[in-house]
Design a protein around this motif. Structure first.
Motif, short mmCIF file in Angstrom:
data_model
loop_
_atom_site.label_atom_id
_atom_site.label_comp_id
_atom_site.label_asym_id
_atom_site.label_seq_id
_atom_site.Cartn_x
_atom_site.Cartn_y
_atom_site.Cartn_z
N ILE A 72 -2.49 -8.44 2.54
CA ILE A 72 -2.98 -8.26 1.16
C ILE A 72 -3.49 -6.83 0.96
O ILE A 72 -3.21 -6.19 -0.05
N ARG A 73 -4.24 -6.33 1.95
CA ARG A 73 -4.80 -4.99 1.84
C ARG A 73 -3.71 -3.91 1.75
O ARG A 73 -3.93 -2.85 1.14
N SER A 74 -2.57 -4.18 2.36
CA SER A 74 -1.50 -3.18 2.35
C SER A 74 -0.87 -3.00 0.98
O SER A 74 -0.15 -2.04 0.74
N ARG A 75 -1.10 -3.97 0.07
CA ARG A 75 -0.60 -3.96 -1.31
C ARG A 75 0.92 -4.18 -1.38
O ARG A 75 1.54 -3.98 -2.43
N ALA A 78 2.01 -7.00 -4.07
CA ALA A 78 2.00 -6.52 -5.46
C ALA A 78 3.22 -5.65 -5.74
O ALA A 78 3.83 -5.75 -6.81
N ARG A 79 3.59 -4.81 -4.80
CA ARG A 79 4.77 -3.94 -5.00
C ARG A 79 6.05 -4.77 -5.08
O ARG A 79 6.92 -4.51 -5.92
N MET A 117 -3.20 -12.51 -4.47
CA MET A 117 -2.24 -11.41 -4.39
C MET A 117 -1.46 -11.23 -5.68
O MET A 117 -1.29 -10.12 -6.19
N THR A 213 2.74 0.29 -7.93
CA THR A 213 1.89 0.08 -6.75
C THR A 213 2.46 0.80 -5.53
O THR A 213 3.65 0.69 -5.23
N GLN A 214 1.62 1.50 -4.84
CA GLN A 214 2.01 2.21 -3.63
C GLN A 214 1.50 1.46 -2.40
O GLN A 214 0.32 1.11 -2.32
N VAL A 215 2.40 1.19 -1.48
CA VAL A 215 2.03 0.51 -0.23
C VAL A 215 1.31 1.50 0.67
O VAL A 215 1.84 2.58 0.97
N GLU A 216 0.10 1.14 1.08
CA GLU A 216 -0.71 2.05 1.86
C GLU A 216 -0.45 1.97 3.36
O GLU A 216 -0.78 2.89 4.10
#
Length: 437
Positions: A72-75, A78-79, A117, A213-216
């Motif tokens: 979830i934190r990696s996003r 959402a992407r 999410m 959304t950018q994946v971190e």
């Protein structure tokens, strides 16, 4: 037996009345059964009580929770949702594809986590199109609940079934030469998608969206995929006869999930210098609840309650497997709409096993169709009413935080037809594929 039944009934009533205290209710009940065993009231020793706990299930849940938190934190979810939305023609398909996407994610991730999410994407779409976000988020929630039964790691109830019936990850897809429960769930998903398309038939606004959304961090996604891959590989490992290797074999799924979770958490600590948020996200209440329930169920089994319940079901259903299967699905759907499906499934699995052993004039029948009927009914029943599943409650909470009013009618308008369509499709599939017991 009467004393054990009373204790179990009081335990269940207290869990219903005090939802926030469920873990402690279960643990106290477990302590009572262990004390009665020590006093000689039942043949239930301390070693038997601790041996009844399925540590593989607890390890699997703990590890999966940690990996999901990192995911979830990696996003990345959402992407992925945004990448799907930009490919649909209008709002109707946007909502339905988003719900279907939530379902696919939920086959591998906890239902509540899935809602957390995907719901922000649904809210953003609703605002952009100037439509009510209530039906959008409800559609996401009920789809998340549906797919929880699809795989071994999809939901707590699936993990419970896998541990009890000694099913591995691959068994949910193909088992004993027949298609597994996964395909029944997917058939239900496709059927319920038609329901959602009909419910949102008036939402024909064109949608202009972009992938923002950018994946971190890509590592959590890799850990998720690696977890699934290793669980599949572990399904084909030969079982050792005895010793330490046999013990590790019994814990293999849990050890895989926990090992990858520890790797991810250690890496996150080195990156962020703190593991506190991850520890806070661990659902300790569910883990403690299950620990206590394993002992409670073993206690009432030792007292003869499970066998008595099996005889009662057998008396109602008779020797007809179809009648018993139908009874289990209907009862599970109805009860799971009002009570938590985790303790219900934990209590019913040994009952179902005992009923199957009583059938065919005591010779017994294969129990899998009954297990799958129980899992399907218990998982989908929560979609009938707003408080029937944790994912529904989470979705309503998100809507209220965003200033939306959610009525019971709003939920029933989607939940009831969605549930009926999915249950009937899964019910028909399971009986046609697994009904020859």
């Amino acid at each position: 037996m009467i004393l054990a039944l009373v204790i179990f009934a009081v335990t269940y009533l207290l869990m219903l009345a005090l939802p926030k205290e469920r873990p402690w209710v279960a643990l106290c009940s477990a302590a009572v059964f262990m004390a009665l065993g020590q006093l000689g009231v039942y043949d239930f020793s301390l070693s038997a009580a601790l041996g009844a706990v399925d540590y593989n299930v607890l390890l699997m849940m703990s590890g999966t929770m940690g990996i999901v938190s990192l995911f979830i934190r990696s996003r990345m979810p959402a992407r992925l949702a945004e990448q799907l939305i930009v490919r649909v023609p209008n709002a109707q398909w946007a909502v339905c594809v988003l719900a279907l996407f939530a379902g696919v994610i939920s086959a591998f991730v906890d239902n509540v986590a899935t809602v957390l999410m995907v719901a922000p994407v649904g809210l953003a779409i609703a605002r952009k199109l100037k439509i009510s976000s209530v039906p959008v988020i409800i559609a996401i929630a009920v789809s998340s609940n549906l797919q929880g039964a699809a795989t071994l790691v999809g939901d707590t109830t699936s993990i419970l079934l896998g541990g009890f019936a000694e099913m591995n990850f691959f068994d949910f897809f193909w088992m004993h030469g027949r298609p597994g429960v996964f395909w029944g769930v997917e058939l239900g998903a496709l059927t319920s998608l038609l329901v959602l398309l009909w419910l949102f038939r008036k939402e024909k606004q064109s949608i202009a969206a972009s992938v923002e959304t950018q994946v971190e961090d890509d590592v959590p996604t890799a850990l998720m995929l690696l977890t699934v891959g290793l669980l599949i590989v572990a399904s084909f490992l030969p079982q050792p006869e005895s010793g330490l290797l046999a013990t590790l074999y019994d814990l293999r799924s849990g050890l895989i999930c926990m090992t990858l979770c520890v790797v991810g958490v250690v890496r996150a600590c080195l990156r962020d210098r703190s593991a506190k948020p991850l520890v806070q996200e661990l659902d300790r209440d569910t883990l403690l609840l299950l620990f206590g329930l394993f002992i409670v169920i073993a206690g009432i089994h030792a007292a003869g309650v499970i066998d008595a319940a099996a005889r009662l079901f057998h008396a109602v259903a008779g020797e007809s497997p179809f009648r018993l299967f139908t009874l289990l699905v209907v009862v599970s759907v109805v009860l799971s709409a009002f009570i938590d499906n985790i303790p219900y499934v934990a209590a019913m699995l040994p009952v179902v096993q005992s009923i199957a052993a009583l059938m065919n004039d005591g010779v017994g029948v294969e129990p899998y169709v009954f297990y799958f009927g129980l899992l399907t009914g218990a998982t989908l029943g929560g979609n009938l009413i707003p408080i029937g599943a944790s994912a529904n409650i989470a979705a309503i909470g998100i809507l209220r935080k965003n200033g939306e009013t959610v009525t019971t009618r709003d939920f029933l308008r989607i939940g009831v037809p969605f549930t009926l369509a999915a249950v009937l499709a899964g019910y028909a599939y399971l009986w046609l594929v697994w009904g020859k017991v």
